[in-house]
Scaffold this motif. Sequence first.
Motif, mmCIF file in Angstrom:
data_model
loop_
_atom_site.group_PDB
_atom_site.id
_atom_site.type_symbol
_atom_site.label_atom_id
_atom_site.label_comp_id
_atom_site.label_asym_id
_atom_site.label_seq_id
_atom_site.Cartn_x
_atom_site.Cartn_y
_atom_site.Cartn_z
ATOM 1 N N GLU A 1 57.762 32.604 -22.351
ATOM 2 C CA GLU A 1 57.389 33.612 -21.366
ATOM 3 C C GLU A 1 57.371 35.000 -22.014
ATOM 4 O OE1 GLU A 1 59.209 35.728 -17.325
ATOM 5 O OE2 GLU A 1 59.943 33.755 -17.967
ATOM 6 N N VAL A 2 56.325 35.757 -21.756
ATOM 7 C CA VAL A 2 56.173 37.085 -22.343
ATOM 8 C C VAL A 2 56.996 38.085 -21.521
ATOM 9 C CG1 VAL A 2 54.561 38.905 -22.978
ATOM 10 C CG2 VAL A 2 53.868 36.505 -23.165
ATOM 11 N N SER A 3 57.927 38.763 -22.183
ATOM 12 C CA SER A 3 58.788 39.707 -21.485
ATOM 13 C C SER A 3 58.573 41.155 -21.926
ATOM 14 C CB SER A 3 60.261 39.340 -21.685
ATOM 15 O OG SER A 3 60.587 39.297 -23.061
ATOM 16 N N ALA A 4 57.874 41.381 -23.046
ATOM 17 C CA ALA A 4 57.620 42.744 -23.518
ATOM 18 C C ALA A 4 56.403 42.742 -24.435
ATOM 19 C CB ALA A 4 58.827 43.311 -24.256
ATOM 20 N N MET A 5 55.683 43.867 -24.448
ATOM 21 C CA MET A 5 54.515 44.009 -25.302
ATOM 22 C C MET A 5 54.413 45.445 -25.790
ATOM 23 S SD MET A 5 51.696 41.868 -23.068
ATOM 24 C CE MET A 5 50.319 42.453 -24.064
ATOM 25 N N CYS A 6 53.791 45.625 -26.957
ATOM 26 C CA CYS A 6 53.481 46.982 -27.445
ATOM 27 C C CYS A 6 52.370 46.876 -28.482
ATOM 28 C CB CYS A 6 54.722 47.659 -28.040
ATOM 29 S SG CYS A 6 55.231 47.041 -29.660
ATOM 30 N N TRP A 7 51.747 48.006 -28.781
ATOM 31 C CA TRP A 7 50.736 48.043 -29.840
ATOM 32 C C TRP A 7 51.425 47.985 -31.198
ATOM 33 C CZ3 TRP A 7 46.156 46.954 -28.219
ATOM 34 C CH2 TRP A 7 45.682 47.421 -26.993
ATOM 35 N N GLY A 8 50.816 47.269 -32.132
ATOM 36 C CA GLY A 8 51.395 47.146 -33.461
ATOM 37 C C GLY A 8 51.067 48.308 -34.370
ATOM 38 N N ASP A 9 50.046 49.103 -34.022
ATOM 39 C CA ASP A 9 49.660 50.256 -34.840
ATOM 40 C C ASP A 9 48.927 51.261 -33.965
ATOM 41 O OD1 ASP A 9 47.254 49.029 -34.383
ATOM 42 O OD2 ASP A 9 46.891 48.443 -36.450
#
Length: 353
Positions: A43-51
């Motif tokens: 389950e996806v709990s967090a996301m952010c851009w890698g660059d």
Amino acid sequence: MAEKSRWCSVWIGSETGILKGVNVAKKQAFNFSDFSTLTREQEVSAMCWGDDLESEVLVGCVNGTVKTFSVEKGKFTEFRDCSGGEGPFRGLAVHNSSLITCVESGVLKVWKEGCPDTVEVNVGRDVYKMRQSTSEGHKVAIGGKENDLKIWDLQRPEEPVFKAKNVANDWLDLRVPVWIRDLQFLPESDKVVTCTAYHQVRLYDPSLPQRRPVLETSFEEYPLTALSLTSDANSVVVGNTQGQVAVIDLRQGRLLRCLKGFAGSVRALQCHRSLPLVASCGLDRFLRIHNLEDKHLLHKVYLKSRLNCLLLTSRENIQEQEEKVQESQEEVKDDDIWAAMPTVTDEVSTKGK
């Protein structure tokens, strides 16, 4: 899949562990996960851009894995074990090629690239959100249940550089409970805006001697679950467990407008960096994009799964680019059809000549 991923303007993580990309202009959604290997622990709990170029999406899963998705290649390129502590990820960030993670139990780690050693900081239990400063990447803010706002400088992680003080007792002289659900730094500033499970919106200014909020207001009577600053940073968009979304002025603390069309708890909100747009998702399985000026619902896409988090691209010509691609594809398709058709000539009758 690479061609599809390049024109996705919104990336969404679901409870089922699927990373979804959405082409807003076409109202098309694509799944970029292998269904044969999916488990509930992904389950996806967090996301952010890698660059800064937004060419990579970092996806934090409940099992402690951080996956790197390449937008250019249209596939996952790296799987990294970032387990440590208990509970799901409450925040991901990148600073100088180092990955910053924070889990619910309060273990914040800095994973330096090419170095087996990590910097570990205990930021307090029951964390519900960690966010990175937009101007100083080495600073992060955290907050949670009975874990009031703290700002940490990861270059000096011994003690927080700011620790909020709870507001004064209520009219019955009882202590006001603390439960921060989401927070965000104001651009080019150390100021932080928070929303709570007790329907409060608060603004803190660490540059002032007082540690209590400099502004406080409330919205409805249900727990607030997500927030996002508008492009001018003068207002904040908040959503609650009943699917109510509002725009609140941070200068006067007054309600500006409400957005309609929601049918379930809001899990994530993100305003566009320069346009008056806000994207939202939640338990009703829909991605919605509203215009903040006229409250109009511009796009609504059904995504089948319950949705946890999202990333909205900062491109200013999202719809124009996607519409051009759509038009060019239709033109090519029409040309192929005409080229495949046989040539028909009119026969001239010579009868009577």
